[in-house]
Scaffold this motif. Structure first.
Motif, PDB file in Angstrom:
ATOM      1  N   TYR A  37       0.784  -0.874   0.116  1.00  0.00           N
ATOM      2  CA  TYR A  37      -0.030  -0.164  -0.288  1.00  0.00           C
ATOM      3  C   TYR A  37       0.547   1.481   0.157  1.00  0.00           C
TER       4      TYR A  37
ATOM      5  N   THR B 184       7.621  -5.939   1.792  1.00  0.00           N
ATOM      6  CA  THR B 184       7.271  -5.292   3.108  1.00  0.00           C
ATOM      7  C   THR B 184       7.737  -4.580   3.375  1.00  0.00           C
TER       8      THR B 184
ATOM      9  N   ASN C  82      -7.361  -1.547   4.939  1.00  0.00           N
ATOM     10  CA  ASN C  82      -6.642  -2.617   4.262  1.00  0.00           C
ATOM     11  C   ASN C  82      -7.344  -3.611   4.161  1.00  0.00           C
ATOM     12  N   SER C  83      -8.410  -3.473   5.163  1.00  0.00           N
ATOM     13  CA  SER C  83      -9.269  -5.042   5.265  1.00  0.00           C
ATOM     14  C   SER C  83     -10.236  -4.965   4.518  1.00  0.00           C
TER      15      SER C  83
ATOM     16  N   ASP D  99      -9.485  -3.613   1.109  1.00  0.00           N
ATOM     17  CA  ASP D  99      -8.440  -3.548  -0.055  1.00  0.00           C
ATOM     18  C   ASP D  99      -8.763  -2.553  -0.547  1.00  0.00           C
ATOM     19  N   ASP D 100      -9.041  -0.750   0.128  1.00  0.00           N
ATOM     20  CA  ASP D 100      -9.604   0.035  -0.205  1.00  0.00           C
ATOM     21  C   ASP D 100      -8.058   0.617   0.063  1.00  0.00           C
ATOM     22  N   PRO D 101      -7.484   1.565  -0.424  1.00  0.00           N
ATOM     23  CA  PRO D 101      -6.552   2.169  -0.540  1.00  0.00           C
ATOM     24  C   PRO D 101      -6.555   3.383  -0.208  1.00  0.00           C
TER      25      PRO D 101
ATOM     26  N   GLU E  68      -0.684   5.842   0.842  1.00  0.00           N
ATOM     27  CA  GLU E  68      -0.604   6.034  -1.181  1.00  0.00           C
ATOM     28  C   GLU E  68       0.739   6.972  -1.423  1.00  0.00           C
TER      29      GLU E  68
END
Length: 360
Positions: free
Chosen positions: A30, A69, A267-268, A270-272, A277
């Motif tokens: 991310y 990561t 993150n859970s 899956d939305d940046p 960013e």
């Protein structure tokens, strides 16, 4: 061979535990960069002093960290034998400007922590508030002891002050009684005259002894007053600064927790999250502010410890010395007053009241 990455570098030796003393945040998938989350105290990174919370980590031993990561980066650093060379980018920001911009938010978080200072750890955790520093703050008991000592000093000085005021009034009464007994002595004859004269002199001596007692007692009260009116207020001011620094540090801890929770939620799904960013700049600034607040808090904590120790020593030494002086001057007065009373024990005597009747 990995491509060499240009930039500022710093080489850190590993500690006895094999660690360099950093925690890392950010990274794929991310965040486009990795950064320092915290520098632990008394570690190689802390002692070297170059890397700070919020600084970007670009490469390690020449290998770029881009695309890694935070877990991959941490494992890569752990596998390196010997010294670790970090290529980094300094976080350039005016933290004062940030603090002003987030002033109200930080004030509200400080208020929250002040409200939970006496909460249990379980209750605080359920509310999502940082309680660890409060629970582990061993200064709390020492501060309570200091306040009890200050209260004792105040009580002693107030009561002693009233005692001296009463002594002053009593000395005036003794002087007046001495004058009255002298007038009676003038009216009486022979043994009565002598007896009332002795009794009048005794009351004048009570006045003299009481006045002497006040002269000796006043410096003792002044000495105790110096502790109460100078040392205690100065200590309270230091404690106030310490408490404010502690709550500011905890406010930044709470701010970071809120931002972590926000990032976790995105993150859970899956939305940046836009700020992540873009390099998570605001978060890194908060990390830097927290590090600065913690350093200031620890410095004031050390100052409070030293001052409390000095005041405690002063309390024990001065209190013992001044109480000893106080009891000595009191005892000396009582003994002198008893001696005066023994010499004035001239009664019973015959009193001729005819002159008094004639005068009426």
């Amino acid at each position: 061979m990995y491509p060499m990455v240009p930039g500022s570098t710093v080489t850190l030796e590993r500690g006895k535990d094999g660690m360099v003393g950093l925690t890392i945040g950010g990274g794929a998938p991310y965040c486009p960069c990795l950064y320092v989350v915290q520098v632990f105290e008394n570690t190689p990174a802390w002692k070297e002093g170059t890397l700070q919370a919020g600084d970007e980590l670009v490469a390690v031993n020449g290998r770029s960290l881009k695309g890694m990561t935070k877990v991959q980066a941490a494992k890569f650093i752990q596998r390196i034998d010997g010294d670790v060379t970090f290529t980094y980018g300094k976080l350039t920001t005016d933290t004062n400007h940030f603090k002003e911009a987030k002033g109200l938010d930080m004030v509200m978080k400080k208020v929250k922590h002040k409200c939970i200072e006496r909460m249990s750890s379980g209750t605080a955790d359920k509310l999502g508030l940082t309680r660890a520093v409060l629970c582990n703050d061993d200064l709390a008991k020492k501060l309570e002891e200091f306040e009890r000592n200050a209260k004792f000093y105040k009580e002693m000085i107030v009561r002693s002050h009233y005692l001296l005021l009463d002594f002053n009034a009593m000395c005036g009464v003794y002087k007046g009684m001495g004058d009255l007994f002298s007038q009676i002595a003038v009216r009486e004859k022979f043994a009565a005259n002598e007896a009332f004269t002795i009794f009048a002199d005794a009351h004048r001596n009570y006045h003299r002894a009481g006045t002497e007692f006040q002269k000796k007692a006043a410096p003792i009260m002044n000495k105790l007053g110096t502790y109460l009116h100078k040392a205690v207020p100065d200590m309270r001011l230091t404690i106030k600064k310490y408490a404010n620094a502690k709550f500011e540090y905890l406010a930044y801890c709470l701010k970071i927790k809120e931002m972590d929770d926000e990032e976790y939620t995105f993150n859970s799904l899956d939305d940046p999250l836009p700020r992540v960013e873009e390099g998570n700049y605001e978060y890194r600034v908060v990390l830097r502010c927290r590090a600065q607040a913690r350093a200031y808090f620890l410095q004031l904590r050390s100052d409070v410890r030293v001052k409390l120790q000095l005041l405690n020593s002063k309390h024990v030494q001065d209190l013992t010395e001044q109480l000893e002086k106080w009891t000595k001057v009191l005892l000396a007065y009582y003994e002198e007053a008893a001696a005066i009373s023994d010499k004035a024990n001239v009664f019973p005597i015959d009193i001729d009241l005819s002159t008094v009747v004639d005068a009426q």
